[in-house]
Design an enzyme around this catalytic site. Sequence first.
Site, PDB file in Angstrom:
ATOM      1  N   HIS A  99      46.020  29.941  60.057  1.00  0.00           N
ATOM      2  CA  HIS A  99      45.623  28.533  60.057  1.00  0.00           C
ATOM      3  C   HIS A  99      45.891  28.006  58.651  1.00  0.00           C
ATOM      4  CE1 HIS A  99      42.735  30.279  63.006  1.00  0.00           C
ATOM      5  NE2 HIS A  99      42.766  29.117  63.606  1.00  0.00           N
TER       6      HIS A  99
ATOM      7  N   ASP B 204      43.067  29.008  56.374  1.00  0.00           N
ATOM      8  CA  ASP B 204      42.819  30.358  55.876  1.00  0.00           C
ATOM      9  C   ASP B 204      43.911  30.806  54.913  1.00  0.00           C
ATOM     10  OD1 ASP B 204      42.541  30.855  59.255  1.00  0.00           O
ATOM     11  OD2 ASP B 204      44.435  31.455  58.345  1.00  0.00           O
TER      12      ASP B 204
HETATM   13  C1  XLS Z   1      39.261  31.050  68.630  1.00  0.00           C
HETATM   14  C2  XLS Z   1      40.702  31.125  68.762  1.00  0.00           C
HETATM   15  C3  XLS Z   1      41.461  30.918  67.481  1.00  0.00           C
HETATM   16  C4  XLS Z   1      42.886  30.577  67.762  1.00  0.00           C
HETATM   17  C5  XLS Z   1      43.604  29.938  66.618  1.00  0.00           C
HETATM   18  O1  XLS Z   1      38.490  31.491  69.470  1.00  0.00           O
HETATM   19  O2  XLS Z   1      41.044  32.339  69.343  1.00  0.00           O
HETATM   20  O3  XLS Z   1      41.346  32.049  66.668  1.00  0.00           O
HETATM   21  O4  XLS Z   1      43.608  31.695  68.156  1.00  0.00           O
HETATM   22  O5  XLS Z   1      43.006  28.757  66.244  1.00  0.00           O
END
Ligand code: XLS
Length: 438
Positions: free
Chosen positions: A101, A104
């Site tokens: 993301h 992050d």
């Molecule tokens: C959350 C999601 C997230 C997505 C990416 O539950 O799995 O991690 O994969 O935003």
Amino acid sequence: MPKEFFPGIKKVRYEGPDSKNPLAFRHYDATEKVGGKTMKDHFRFAVAYWHAMKNPLADPFGGGTAVRPWNSGSPLKMVEQTARACFEFMDKIGIDYYCFHDRDAAPEMATLKQSNEILDKTAVILGKLQKDTGKKLLWGTACLFAHTRYQQGAATSPNADVFAYAAAQVKKALDVTAQLKGEGYTFWGGREGYSTLLNTDMKRELDHLAAFLHMAVDYKKKIGFKGQFYIEPKPKEPTTHQYDSDAAACLNFLRTYGLMDHFKLNIETNHATLAGHTVQHDLTVAANAGALGSIDANAGDELLGWDTDQFPTNIYMTTQIMLVLLRMGGFTTGGLNFDAKVRRESYEPVDLFHAHIGGMDAFARGLKIAHAIIKDGRLDAFVKQRYSSFDSGLGAKIEARKTNFTELEKHALGLKKSPLPGSGRQEMLENLLNDFIR
Ligand code: XLS
Ligand code: NI
Ligand code: NI
């Protein structure tokens, strides 16, 4: 900056099923071919930046426990350390892809402009590391759920300024993903849903979400980004009712709003189970629509009702995932992203290795078992036989839509006794599957 973030840990090697070394693969052998394709190419494993590198391992009753030496220092220093730690980890575990993301990879700063600036610097660092190591970005995404501005949604927020802010964030995340030659971009609808209809105009929110995604498609074209777009279904958590609740709901949304040509689905195990499905169900729904793009590999805890994001170790499950994937002909985009975190109690950096080794070994076994089941042919033959009354005669006419209720009634009236479909033999087939799990 330390030279190594995982000192004392060497590259993880395949040592075969009898190895007692906890830091070795027993089943995953990157170069071994299964059905004419290397394991590495079957899986296209990815490390999830947010869990592996950034998750502090907090829970609702206590703060983080994770020891992550790279998460320290000034924002830019932390960014660089985390990137280096991630690439060292990928090198040592033998994974070629990562996913992140925007927030992050780099932290959110006081203003959007500053956040964009540090993200740009981060992209340069990541780009250099990619170039030096050959590692690749499987997909990027934007975090449109953590900040307080997104408390009531991003693209489905009741506030137009929030919508605009989210659009700006995705625009930037797309730029960075394109710059890093990302092979895809994921939209997980974080807080795109609602808690009560008393305050919600559902139709309007869905229209807004569609407008948002159409603008993303337009922008993708504008910048010439070739990566695949994914929608990631999840039924609840954080909101009670998520709009992208499961594969079927996502497909319906995409079709309703004319977006089918531009998106595939990224199916996550624990999300499917939260939706009351199995992961193989949601994978099959997506695959049937020609829309299975990528997988977020993890597992839930059968005894807990939330997204525990555990590493997949259940061979019965990985076998069934691989059955769907092999029957589909394998990934044409995407891969297996370990969207999974170690338990709060497993707080040391080395636990990241144990976790990924376990997941990769479990998938290696699942692949071999699924391949053997398909090669054996008995399971597929049973299913084929089960529907064989549609292969000719009246059944074939039904499938070709060359009959009607009047003709079918005549046929039914002429039957000597009430028809029966034959035993489904579920137990026999379960035994057959278990025979392959050795
Ligand atoms: C959350 C999601 C997230 C997505 C990416 O539950 O799995 O991690 O994969 O935003
Ligand atoms: Ni996910
Ligand atoms: Ni998840």
